[in-house]
Enzyme design. Structure first.
Site, PDB file in Angstrom:
ATOM      1  N   ASP A 325      -2.507 -41.660 -16.597  1.00  0.00           N
ATOM      2  CA  ASP A 325      -1.848 -42.149 -17.797  1.00  0.00           C
ATOM      3  C   ASP A 325      -2.883 -42.257 -18.922  1.00  0.00           C
ATOM      4  O   ASP A 325      -3.991 -42.738 -18.710  1.00  0.00           O
ATOM      5  CB  ASP A 325      -1.257 -43.527 -17.473  1.00  0.00           C
ATOM      6  CG  ASP A 325      -0.421 -44.094 -18.589  1.00  0.00           C
ATOM      7  OD1 ASP A 325       0.580 -43.455 -18.946  1.00  0.00           O
ATOM      8  OD2 ASP A 325      -0.769 -45.167 -19.107  1.00  0.00           O
ATOM      9  N   GLU A 354      -2.349 -37.220 -19.238  1.00  0.00           N
ATOM     10  CA  GLU A 354      -1.969 -37.157 -20.647  1.00  0.00           C
ATOM     11  C   GLU A 354      -3.256 -37.037 -21.457  1.00  0.00           C
ATOM     12  O   GLU A 354      -4.053 -37.974 -21.485  1.00  0.00           O
ATOM     13  CB  GLU A 354      -1.243 -38.437 -21.062  1.00  0.00           C
ATOM     14  CG  GLU A 354       0.112 -38.618 -20.406  1.00  0.00           C
ATOM     15  CD  GLU A 354       0.781 -39.906 -20.881  1.00  0.00           C
ATOM     16  OE1 GLU A 354       1.932 -39.832 -21.355  1.00  0.00           O
ATOM     17  OE2 GLU A 354       0.174 -40.981 -20.791  1.00  0.00           O
TER      18      GLU A 354
END
Ligand code: CA
Length: 641
Positions: A325, A354
């Site tokens: 994340d 990400e």
């Protein structure tokens, strides 16, 4: 308190916090600046007074130690440190591998007793290339909690261990559904112990995505059938992984090392105040996560923590991949060490993240594990927001349209997705909407997708951006969008339930919304059986043709050739020369994003049609002699020879 954190000694031993051996139970807490530290022993995971208090002794490298002569099985423990003259609140530490209810106390259990039968021989799927993976992103509750799932352990890890479950009309649900669909990996939303669901009040059935970490090295209790027994969540998560492996599926964990649910009260802060976080010049927590703080991977003890934690999940739980994340909050050196050490354990482990932050960070841009720095983290893949937004329209501007919904001008960015973000002679990166240079060293560094748990799901995005449209038209657009993703070079990724055209009732970022918004209604398997058939065919097509799964940039640059097209919002290309060992000499892929039919020129020859007019069949659905062909509105025409 010394805030020159780089001057702190670090300690990378594997005995941190608690180990057991024949001589007893040994506690070791890393807290270089503490002036005293102690361990409390409890009989229970919550309430009650400590049955013992052990004063720790400072040893080298900032580690405080104390041992008890007994093996304290079935006891619980916490630490407390004296910092700046004050005893801080109790904490289970940062390395608790088993915890009591709500993760407030660490537990001492015999880990070997949490292993399901056959665990020694359990193995995840072998990936010849990362581009062979087909990833399905799901939340445990979304997937099983709806009454129509036919699953007994609703919202639990054990849901995936149930075979032969069906919806009311008898269509396969659960893990059988995933086998039918054909995906290779299940990506599970955060499944480490997180903060927002009260494990002591499960009948309240609250929902959360889980991006609010508490204990990074123990599973979340609310996904277990008994959060108050520390062994149960561990054992049930392992059973889930074993069931997936037995079905031929890998399990990818969503990991959130970039921030913690709490600031001063987090386990990091209560063991080594300040050290694990970045700060602004005024000493306040910096906040690249948008959640109140951000961790400092560039510091040795934090970097070691991340590396050792993922290694622990890979070894103890046989996890097959990790999704980071807000990965750009971490530094490049950390991500490279993560990749190196995980791949040394198991080269099949997929690592992606990400490649962005939620807001600015004190970490210099050139050190961030950003999408644009992907060249410097070759063992790690990044999400392609390029293909995502170009195909369906902007992720947060709900009404914005994309290639698949008829908006011209996104063609070049879609092509960036098609080639897997590598350098390609026919792609003009200067016209890219997001990235304006190739960022992937190889197609295995790109995860292609059009939607995920974040923002509007695809069904709802289409509803918002296609005003006045029929559901049939929106389903068609969804098929075209996913066809672009699943035929592109790179690693395809889909959000659970899109194969049945699931909606989240137009709620974007539904992280704390109830099951009524988030649960997948499996009666949609009946209503949208055609959509499921299409997705199944699409995945089968990708699996049947290695040309969609090329492995290096030169191979793509040589074999993927774009055609000139007359009209806007049309893309046509060929995969030539039996690319990547494909049985087909050539695959012709044409996408018409317009809401009207277009005519295209295809070389004369003996073509087999595998996709056309919103239908797909890898085995063929008719033939074509090429020439000038009509491509109906909003669909893919795919031909093979
Ligand atoms: Ca929890």
């Amino acid at each position: 308190m010394n805030t020159d954190y780089n001057s702190y000694p670090s300690y990378d031993g594997t005995d941190l916090e608690m180990v057991l051996d024949s001589k007893g139970t040994h506690f070791a807490l890393w807290s270089p600046e503490a002036s005293a530290a102690r361990v409390f022993i409890y009989n229970t995971g919550r309430n009650g007074k400590p049955v013992d208090t052990l004063n720790m002794v400072k040893t080298d490298k900032g580690v405080w130690r104390v041992s008890a002569p007994q093996q304290l099985y079935n006891k619980f423990y916490t630490f407390s440190v004296l910092a700046d003259g004050k005893w801080l609140a109790e904490t289970p530490g940062v390395w608790a591998k088993a915890v009591g209810i709500n993760g407030n106390r660490a537990a001492i259990i015999d880990m070997s007793r949490t292993n399901p039968e056959g665990w020694e021989n359990d193995r995840g799927p072998v990936l010849k290339n990362y581009t062979d993976a087909v990833i399905y992103e799901m939340h445990h509750r979304d997937f099983s909690v709806h009454p129509s799932s036919g699953i007994a352990n609703k919202g639990k890890f054990l849901a995936l261990t149930e075979n032969e479950t069906t919806n009311p009309s008898g269509k396969a649900t659960g893990i059988d559904h995933l086998k039918e669909l054909g995906v290779t990996h299940i990506h599970i939303l955060p499944s480490f112990d997180y903060n927002s669901v009260d494990e002591a009040n499960l009948p309240a059935n609250t929902y959360n995505w889980g991006y609010d970490p508490v204990n990074y090295n123990a599973p979340e209790g609310s996904y277990s059938t008994n959060p108050s027994d520390p062994a149960v969540r561990i054992s049930e998560m392992k059973q889930m992984i074993k069931a997936a492996h037995d079905a031929g599926l890998g399990v990818i964990m969503d990991v959130v090392y970039n921030h913690t649910a709490q600031n001063d009260d987090s386990n990091f802060s209560l063991t080594a105040p300040g050290y694990y976080y970045r700060h602004r010049p005024d000493g306040s927590y910096s906040d690249a996560s948008g959640c109140g703080n951000e961790t400092a991977s560039e510091r040795q003890q934090m970097r070691d923590f991340i590396v050792n934690s993922v290694k622990y999940w890979a070894k103890e739980y046989h996890v097959d991949g990790f999704r980071f994340d807000l990965m750009a909050i971490h530094d490049i050196a950390t991500m490279n060490r993560v990749a190196e050490e995980l791949h040394a354990i198991n080269p099949n482990i997929i690592i992606y993240g990400e490649g962005w932050t939620a807001s600015d960070s004190p970490l210099p841009v050139e050190q961030r594990a950003l999408k644009d720095n992907a060249y410097h983290i070759p063992g790690v893949a990044v999400f392609s927001d390029d293909i995502r937004d170009a195909v369906k329209g902007h992720y947060s501007r709900a009404e914005d349209q994309g290639f698949a919904t008829g908006k011209a001008g996104n063609e070049e960015t879609v092509k960036i997705g098609i080639v897997g973000a590598i350098a390609h002679p026919q792609v003009d990166y200067s016209k890219g909407n997001n990235s304006t240079k190739p960022y992937a060293k190889s197609p295995s560094q790109v995860v292609n997708y059009v939607s995920c748990h974040d923002d509007l799901c695809l069904t709802d995005k289409l509803a918002m951006s296609m005003p006045g449209s029929t559901e049939a038209a929106r389903k068609r657009a969804a098929r075209l969008a996913q066809t672009i993703v699943f035929t592109s070079q790179g690693i395809p990724f889909m959000f659970a339930g899109e194969e049945v055209f699931r909606s989240k009732k137009l709620v974007h970022n539904s992280y704390n919304r109830p099951d009524s918004i988030n649960a997948i209604d499996w009666t949609l398997l009946d209503k949208n059986a055609d959509q499921m058939d299409y997705y199944r065919g699409l995945i089968a097509l990708r699996k049947a043709h290695s040309a969609f799964r090329m492995t290096d940039p030169a191979m793509i640059a040589r074999n993927l050739v774009f055609d000139k097209t007359k009209e806007d919002n049309v893309i046509s290309y060929s995969l030539k020369n039996h690319a990547n060992g494909d049985s087909a000499e050539e695959i012709k892929v044409i996408f018409n994003g317009n809401t009207h039919p277009v005519s295209v020129k295809v070389p004369k020859g003996k073509w087999t049609i595998v996709a056309n007019d919103g239908n797909i069949n890898p085995a063929g659905m008719g033939t074509s002699a090429g020439g000038t062909l009509t491509v109906p509105e909003t669909c893919a025409l795919i031909l093979i020879r």
